[in-house]
Design an enzyme around this catalytic site. Structure first.
Site, PDB file in Angstrom:
ATOM      1  NE  ARG A   1      -0.608   6.375  -3.494  1.00 45.35           N
ATOM      2  CZ  ARG A   1      -0.005   5.498  -4.307  1.00 45.35           C
ATOM      3  NH1 ARG A   1       0.150   5.778  -5.602  1.00 45.35           N
ATOM      4  NH2 ARG A   1       0.459   4.363  -3.819  1.00 45.35           N
TER       5      ARG A   1
ATOM      6  CG  HIS B   1      -0.454   2.428 -11.598  1.00 38.28           C
ATOM      7  ND1 HIS B   1       0.013   3.432 -10.781  1.00 38.28           N
ATOM      8  CD2 HIS B   1      -0.868   1.433 -10.772  1.00 38.28           C
ATOM      9  CE1 HIS B   1      -0.147   3.072  -9.516  1.00 38.28           C
ATOM     10  NE2 HIS B   1      -0.664   1.865  -9.479  1.00 38.28           N
TER      11      HIS B   1
ATOM     12  CE  LYS C   1       2.341   2.299  -0.879  1.00 36.80           C
ATOM     13  NZ  LYS C   1       1.221   1.393  -1.191  1.00 36.80           N
ATOM     14  CG  HIS C   2       6.076   3.601  -4.485  1.00 41.23           C
ATOM     15  ND1 HIS C   2       5.345   4.679  -4.018  1.00 41.23           N
ATOM     16  CD2 HIS C   2       5.176   2.599  -4.695  1.00 41.23           C
ATOM     17  CE1 HIS C   2       4.058   4.344  -3.986  1.00 41.23           C
ATOM     18  NE2 HIS C   2       3.918   3.099  -4.384  1.00 41.23           N
TER      19      HIS C   2
ATOM     20  CG  ASP D   1      -1.478  -1.386  -2.018  1.00 44.42           C
ATOM     21  OD1 ASP D   1      -0.459  -1.107  -1.383  1.00 44.42           O
ATOM     22  OD2 ASP D   1      -1.459  -1.693  -3.221  1.00 44.42           O
TER      23      ASP D   1
ATOM     24  CG  ASP E   1       4.502  -0.658  -7.184  1.00 48.80           C
ATOM     25  OD1 ASP E   1       3.462  -1.245  -6.826  1.00 48.80           O
ATOM     26  OD2 ASP E   1       4.540   0.569  -7.397  1.00 48.80           O
TER      27      ASP E   1
ATOM     28  NE  ARG F   1      -5.675  -1.407  -3.151  1.00 42.25           N
ATOM     29  CZ  ARG F   1      -5.357  -0.621  -4.166  1.00 42.25           C
ATOM     30  NH1 ARG F   1      -6.264   0.211  -4.662  1.00 42.25           N
ATOM     31  NH2 ARG F   1      -4.151  -0.660  -4.699  1.00 42.25           N
TER      32      ARG F   1
END
Length: 274
Positions: free
Chosen positions: A89, A132, A119-120, A16, A205, A24
């Site tokens: 994002r 999440h 995505k998503h 990601d 996901d 990351r």
């Protein structure tokens, strides 16, 4: 990384690395690479060339570190100001702005020899809750989605995107039930594959997110998303149990071997291209 790539089956290395809040590598102090404020900041420039530069820069350092796939860019249209998970994002709250940003970012990755993933699906931009942590939904109809969220995904599909990641949001006014899109054959098969013509890899996901784990067991989740049409089950809460569940489900006929073969062929096709 070289040791991982040498494993049997030559695994594809994924990450990601959207740029901005979700990065990351760039957000790790041990790496010294270019950082980006957000995709919204890039979208605000109105110049898709900036999205290309972002994708190409990220793709270049991902390639250097041995990655194959970047789970980016975000193709969501951030239409809900109360959205706490997508926000900056996304490139824009306007699909006409977001769509060319998405395809140029994908091209930037491709030119660096990295495979992108939009995505998503079918769009996480018009939700209030964060998948999440628990249940989230959109109340839009399919026609409403076609005039907003699906514009960016359709652009990515027409460009030739090889991977699409699902959202764990439910869309009851599209599907008629509260199942997350990740586990909905209406969303993945009827809409994404049949209506939009997408024939490449569908990746879920992360399946350890609250929207899944609070409603389903590991067995229910892994079987449900494969039956719905997903090809790759990402980040199950228990990898060994998930693997064994797939084997058992094929052996007892819950999932057909041909259904597994469909996904395997798509994944092998991508590996061959790599």
């Amino acid at each position: 990384m070289s040791q991982l790539k040498a494993l049997h089956g030559k695994p594809l290395m994924c990450i990601d690395e959207e740029g901005g809040r979700v990065a990351r590598i760039a957000n790790n102090d041990n790496f010294h690479v270019k950082k980006y404020e957000s995709m919204a900041a890039i979208g605000a420039t109105g110049d898709p060339a900036n999205a290309y530069e972002c994708g190409n820069t990220i793709g270049t350092y991902l390639k250097r570190y041995g990655f194959d796939i970047d789970f980016a860019p975000v193709a969501d249209v951030n239409t809900n100001p109360e959205n706490i998970v997508i926000g900056t994002r996304a490139f824009s709250d306007n699909p006409a702005v977001a769509a060319p940003m998405v395809t140029n970012y994908l091209q930037g990755l491709k030119d660096a020899d990295i495979v992108g993933c939009i995505k998503h699906f079918p769009g996480h931009g018009d939700t209030k809750a964060d998948t999440h942590y628990g249940y989230a939904q959109t109340l839009k109809t399919w026609d409403e989605m076609l005039n907003c969220e699906i514009i960016t995904f359709r652009a990515g599909i027409q460009w030739g995107c090889q991977l699409i990641m699902t959202a764990h949001i439910s869309a009851p006014n599209v599907t008629g039930d509260d199942r997350p899109s990740t586990m909905s054959p209406v969303i993945l098969q009827d809409k994404l594959r049949d209506e939009l013509g997408y024939q490449h890899i569908i990746v879920t996901d992360a399946m350890d997110m609250g929207a899944i784990t609070q409603q389903y067991t590991i067995d229910e989740a892994v079987v449900g998303c494969i039956q719905a049409g997903a090809d790759i089950v990402l980040c199950s809460k228990d990898f060994i149990q998930a693997f064994n569940t797939v084997i058992k489900s094929v052996e007892d006929g819950t999932i057909t071997e041909e259904r597994i073969n469909q996904s395997v062929r798509r994944i092998l096709k991508l590996k061959k291209q790599r």
